[in-house]
Design a protein around this motif. Sequence first.
Motif, mmCIF file in Angstrom:
data_model
loop_
_atom_site.group_PDB
_atom_site.id
_atom_site.type_symbol
_atom_site.label_atom_id
_atom_site.label_comp_id
_atom_site.label_asym_id
_atom_site.label_seq_id
_atom_site.Cartn_x
_atom_site.Cartn_y
_atom_site.Cartn_z
ATOM 1 N N UNK A 6 -26.326 15.010 72.651
ATOM 2 C CA UNK A 6 -25.337 15.902 73.234
ATOM 3 C C UNK A 6 -25.742 17.363 73.196
ATOM 4 N N UNK A 7 -26.814 17.692 72.493
ATOM 5 C CA UNK A 7 -27.298 19.054 72.447
ATOM 6 C C UNK A 7 -26.892 19.837 71.216
ATOM 7 N N UNK A 8 -26.066 19.243 70.339
ATOM 8 C CA UNK A 8 -25.659 19.971 69.130
ATOM 9 C C UNK A 8 -26.649 19.720 68.001
ATOM 10 N N UNK A 9 -26.919 20.783 67.231
ATOM 11 C CA UNK A 9 -27.863 20.681 66.114
ATOM 12 C C UNK A 9 -27.155 20.128 64.885
ATOM 13 N N UNK A 10 -27.803 19.195 64.213
ATOM 14 C CA UNK A 10 -27.276 18.588 62.992
ATOM 15 C C UNK A 10 -28.241 18.921 61.865
ATOM 16 N N UNK A 11 -27.727 19.504 60.780
ATOM 17 C CA UNK A 11 -28.581 19.803 59.625
ATOM 18 C C UNK A 11 -28.785 18.510 58.839
ATOM 19 N N UNK A 12 -30.054 18.135 58.656
ATOM 20 C CA UNK A 12 -30.354 16.890 57.952
ATOM 21 C C UNK A 12 -30.942 17.131 56.559
ATOM 22 N N UNK A 13 -31.352 18.360 56.291
ATOM 23 C CA UNK A 13 -31.918 18.671 54.975
ATOM 24 C C UNK A 13 -31.971 20.175 54.794
ATOM 25 N N UNK A 14 -32.075 20.597 53.538
ATOM 26 C CA UNK A 14 -32.332 21.998 53.217
ATOM 27 C C UNK A 14 -33.665 22.078 52.495
ATOM 28 N N UNK A 15 -34.378 23.176 52.691
ATOM 29 C CA UNK A 15 -35.627 23.393 51.966
ATOM 30 C C UNK A 15 -35.538 24.716 51.228
ATOM 31 N N UNK A 16 -36.285 24.795 50.128
ATOM 32 C CA UNK A 16 -36.296 25.994 49.299
ATOM 33 C C UNK A 16 -37.699 26.151 48.713
ATOM 34 N N UNK A 17 -37.843 27.052 47.750
ATOM 35 C CA UNK A 17 -39.148 27.329 47.137
ATOM 36 C C UNK A 17 -39.869 26.041 46.764
ATOM 37 N N UNK A 18 -41.171 26.023 47.025
ATOM 38 C CA UNK A 18 -42.083 24.933 46.699
ATOM 39 C C UNK A 18 -42.043 23.771 47.698
ATOM 40 N N UNK A 19 -41.151 23.836 48.701
ATOM 41 C CA UNK A 19 -41.107 22.775 49.705
ATOM 42 C C UNK A 19 -42.121 23.059 50.802
ATOM 43 N N UNK A 20 -42.560 21.993 51.466
ATOM 44 C CA UNK A 20 -43.466 22.123 52.598
ATOM 45 C C UNK A 20 -42.773 21.521 53.812
ATOM 46 N N UNK A 21 -42.875 22.197 54.959
ATOM 47 C CA UNK A 21 -42.287 21.707 56.205
ATOM 48 C C UNK A 21 -43.313 21.833 57.323
ATOM 49 N N UNK A 22 -43.163 20.970 58.311
ATOM 50 C CA UNK A 22 -44.009 21.077 59.497
ATOM 51 C C UNK A 22 -45.274 20.259 59.463
ATOM 52 N N UNK A 23 -45.464 19.496 58.384
ATOM 53 C CA UNK A 23 -46.727 18.756 58.270
ATOM 54 C C UNK A 23 -46.764 17.514 59.140
ATOM 55 N N UNK A 24 -45.609 16.957 59.510
ATOM 56 C CA UNK A 24 -45.608 15.735 60.326
ATOM 57 C C UNK A 24 -46.271 15.993 61.678
ATOM 58 N N UNK A 25 -45.914 17.093 62.317
ATOM 59 C CA UNK A 25 -46.461 17.388 63.645
ATOM 60 C C UNK A 25 -47.977 17.581 63.618
ATOM 61 N N UNK A 26 -48.495 18.195 62.543
ATOM 62 C CA UNK A 26 -49.948 18.402 62.512
ATOM 63 C C UNK A 26 -50.690 17.148 62.057
ATOM 64 N N UNK A 27 -50.034 16.309 61.265
ATOM 65 C CA UNK A 27 -50.684 15.071 60.825
ATOM 66 C C UNK A 27 -50.726 14.033 61.930
ATOM 67 N N UNK A 28 -49.656 13.954 62.693
ATOM 68 C CA UNK A 28 -49.506 12.873 63.668
ATOM 69 C C UNK A 28 -49.789 13.295 65.101
ATOM 70 N N UNK A 29 -50.052 14.589 65.332
ATOM 71 C CA UNK A 29 -50.242 15.105 66.688
ATOM 72 C C UNK A 29 -49.076 14.736 67.591
ATOM 73 N N UNK A 30 -47.869 14.940 67.079
ATOM 74 C CA UNK A 30 -46.655 14.701 67.853
ATOM 75 C C UNK A 30 -45.892 16.025 67.929
ATOM 76 N N UNK A 31 -44.982 16.147 68.894
ATOM 77 C CA UNK A 31 -44.150 17.362 68.929
ATOM 78 C C UNK A 31 -43.321 17.461 67.645
ATOM 79 N N UNK A 32 -42.869 18.661 67.323
ATOM 80 C CA UNK A 32 -42.038 18.874 66.132
ATOM 81 C C UNK A 32 -40.850 17.925 66.165
ATOM 82 N N UNK A 33 -40.617 17.230 65.063
ATOM 83 C CA UNK A 33 -39.539 16.242 64.990
ATOM 84 C C UNK A 33 -38.197 16.873 64.643
ATOM 85 N N UNK A 34 -38.203 18.151 64.258
ATOM 86 C CA UNK A 34 -36.985 18.865 63.896
ATOM 87 C C UNK A 34 -37.241 20.356 64.046
#
Length: 149
Positions: free
Chosen positions: A68-96
């Motif tokens: 429907x186009x609305x954004x749903x928060x599925x997780x929060x990240x803070x210090x020491x977390x890593x984000x964005x690795x799925x897209x570079x590992x799998x060569x897929x568009x950003x999943x979130x």
Amino acid sequence: MGLEQEVDILRRIPLFQNIEPSKLKLMAFASERVTFADGAALFEQGEEGDAAYIVLDGTADVQVTADGGSAITIAQVASNDIVGEIAILCDVPRTASVVATSELTTLKITKELFFRLVHDFPQIGVEVMRVLAHRLETTTRQLREARGG
């Protein structure tokens, strides 16, 4: 924050805790420090992934856009977390999308640097698999609960 503090933060991340400090220093030196204002997007769902981000300070929401186009928060990240690795590992568009919920300081790790690290330190690959498996289990459980199962 200087190089030594960045190395200390990297050492606390499960992905990197078995890597010797001199290698972490090289990684911190080869990474770009990027600061995002509250409300700014690190990246958007569907974009091509060129880097992962390690959160040094601050918080962010991980959001997925529903049909429907609305954004749903599925997780929060803070210090020491890593984000964005799925897209570079799998060569897929950003999943979130990841959106800062405070001023956010990150280390941007390019795809090339990330793969060099995984090649040089196979234990990072094992840790990445653990992180991704945990996320998959959490997402699957949340979907099951959302569907009333």
